[in-house]
Scaffold this motif. Structure first.
Motif, short mmCIF file in Angstrom:
data_model
loop_
_atom_site.label_atom_id
_atom_site.label_comp_id
_atom_site.label_asym_id
_atom_site.label_seq_id
_atom_site.Cartn_x
_atom_site.Cartn_y
_atom_site.Cartn_z
N MET A 1 0.84 -1.17 0.00
CA MET A 1 0.00 0.00 0.00
C MET A 1 0.90 1.24 0.00
O MET A 1 1.89 1.30 0.70
N LYS A 2 0.50 2.23 -0.81
CA LYS A 2 1.28 3.47 -0.91
C LYS A 2 0.35 4.65 -0.67
O LYS A 2 -0.83 4.60 -0.98
N ILE A 3 0.91 5.71 -0.11
CA ILE A 3 0.14 6.93 0.13
C ILE A 3 0.81 8.06 -0.64
O ILE A 3 2.02 8.25 -0.57
N TYR A 4 0.00 8.80 -1.40
CA TYR A 4 0.48 9.94 -2.17
C TYR A 4 -0.33 11.16 -1.76
O TYR A 4 -1.52 11.05 -1.44
N PHE A 5 0.28 12.33 -1.79
CA PHE A 5 -0.48 13.55 -1.55
C PHE A 5 0.13 14.67 -2.37
O PHE A 5 1.29 14.63 -2.78
N ASP A 6 -0.70 15.68 -2.60
CA ASP A 6 -0.25 16.84 -3.36
C ASP A 6 -1.10 18.03 -2.94
O ASP A 6 -2.19 17.87 -2.41
N GLU A 7 -0.58 19.21 -3.17
CA GLU A 7 -1.29 20.42 -2.87
C GLU A 7 -1.47 21.23 -4.15
O GLU A 7 -0.74 21.05 -5.10
N ALA A 8 -2.48 22.07 -4.12
CA ALA A 8 -2.72 22.96 -5.25
C ALA A 8 -3.21 24.29 -4.69
O ALA A 8 -4.06 24.31 -3.80
N GLY A 9 -2.66 25.34 -5.19
CA GLY A 9 -3.05 26.68 -4.76
C GLY A 9 -2.15 27.68 -5.44
O GLY A 9 -1.23 27.32 -6.17
N ARG A 10 -2.41 28.92 -5.22
CA ARG A 10 -1.59 29.97 -5.81
C ARG A 10 -0.63 30.50 -4.75
O ARG A 10 -1.02 31.33 -3.94
N TRP A 11 0.55 29.98 -4.75
CA TRP A 11 1.60 30.36 -3.82
C TRP A 11 1.17 30.02 -2.39
O TRP A 11 0.00 29.95 -2.09
N PRO A 12 2.09 29.84 -1.50
CA PRO A 12 1.74 29.46 -0.13
C PRO A 12 0.97 30.53 0.65
O PRO A 12 0.26 30.22 1.59
N LEU A 13 1.09 31.80 0.25
CA LEU A 13 0.46 32.86 1.02
C LEU A 13 -0.96 33.20 0.56
O LEU A 13 -1.65 33.98 1.20
N PHE A 14 -1.39 32.63 -0.56
CA PHE A 14 -2.72 32.93 -1.08
C PHE A 14 -3.63 31.74 -0.84
O PHE A 14 -3.20 30.60 -0.79
N TRP A 15 -4.92 32.01 -0.72
CA TRP A 15 -5.88 30.98 -0.37
C TRP A 15 -6.95 30.89 -1.42
O TRP A 15 -7.15 31.81 -2.16
N PRO A 16 -7.69 29.85 -1.51
CA PRO A 16 -7.63 28.65 -0.69
C PRO A 16 -6.52 27.71 -1.14
O PRO A 16 -6.03 27.80 -2.26
N LEU A 17 -6.15 26.83 -0.27
CA LEU A 17 -5.17 25.79 -0.54
C LEU A 17 -5.91 24.46 -0.54
O LEU A 17 -6.70 24.19 0.36
N TYR A 18 -5.70 23.65 -1.57
CA TYR A 18 -6.34 22.34 -1.68
C TYR A 18 -5.29 21.26 -1.49
O TYR A 18 -4.17 21.37 -2.00
N ILE A 19 -5.67 20.22 -0.79
CA ILE A 19 -4.78 19.09 -0.54
C ILE A 19 -5.51 17.81 -0.93
O ILE A 19 -6.65 17.60 -0.54
N GLY A 20 -4.84 16.99 -1.73
CA GLY A 20 -5.42 15.71 -2.14
C GLY A 20 -4.58 14.57 -1.61
O GLY A 20 -3.35 14.66 -1.52
N LEU A 21 -5.23 13.49 -1.24
CA LEU A 21 -4.57 12.32 -0.69
C LEU A 21 -5.09 11.09 -1.42
O LEU A 21 -6.29 10.97 -1.66
N VAL A 22 -4.18 10.20 -1.79
CA VAL A 22 -4.55 8.94 -2.44
C VAL A 22 -3.87 7.81 -1.71
O VAL A 22 -2.66 7.86 -1.46
N ILE A 23 -4.63 6.81 -1.34
CA ILE A 23 -4.08 5.57 -0.79
C ILE A 23 -4.27 4.52 -1.88
O ILE A 23 -5.39 4.27 -2.32
N SER A 24 -3.17 3.94 -2.32
CA SER A 24 -3.19 3.05 -3.48
C SER A 24 -2.80 1.62 -3.12
O SER A 24 -1.81 1.40 -2.42
N LYS A 25 -3.57 0.68 -3.65
CA LYS A 25 -3.22 -0.73 -3.56
C LYS A 25 -2.62 -1.20 -4.89
O LYS A 25 -2.31 -2.37 -5.06
N VAL A 26 -2.47 -0.26 -5.83
CA VAL A 26 -1.97 -0.57 -7.16
C VAL A 26 -0.46 -0.41 -7.18
O VAL A 26 0.09 0.57 -6.66
N SER A 27 0.23 -1.34 -7.80
CA SER A 27 1.69 -1.28 -7.88
C SER A 27 2.13 -0.13 -8.79
O SER A 27 1.36 0.32 -9.66
N ASN A 28 3.35 0.33 -8.61
CA ASN A 28 3.90 1.38 -9.48
C ASN A 28 3.89 0.93 -10.93
O ASN A 28 3.64 1.72 -11.83
#
Length: 72
Positions: A1-28
């Protein structure tokens, strides 16, 4: 099992900030068959839609779990 995450937004000081998380049972190796699984900033809007469809399909079959949250 692998866990991946990423963020999306316009620079760290601007809002909103979105965070996505994926837990995968699929091999690379198996994920390599999904060429749209890469940095979303490098995808066209059409490719993003196709990638979302692939993610939803994998989630429905129990191969992925996802979560998305935003911070204002």
């Amino acid at each position: 099992m692998k866990i991946y995450f990423d963020e999306a937004g316009r620079w760290p000081l601007f809002w909103p900030l979105y965070i996505g998380l994926v837990i995968s049972k699929v091999s690379n190796k198996a994920l390599a068959n999904y060429e749209l699984f890469q940095d979303s900033k490098k995808l066209t809007p059409k490719q993003r839609k196709l990638a979302l469809e692939q993610i939803e399909t994998l989630e429905k079959t129990g191969k992925l779990q996802t979560a998305v949250s935003s911070i204002d």
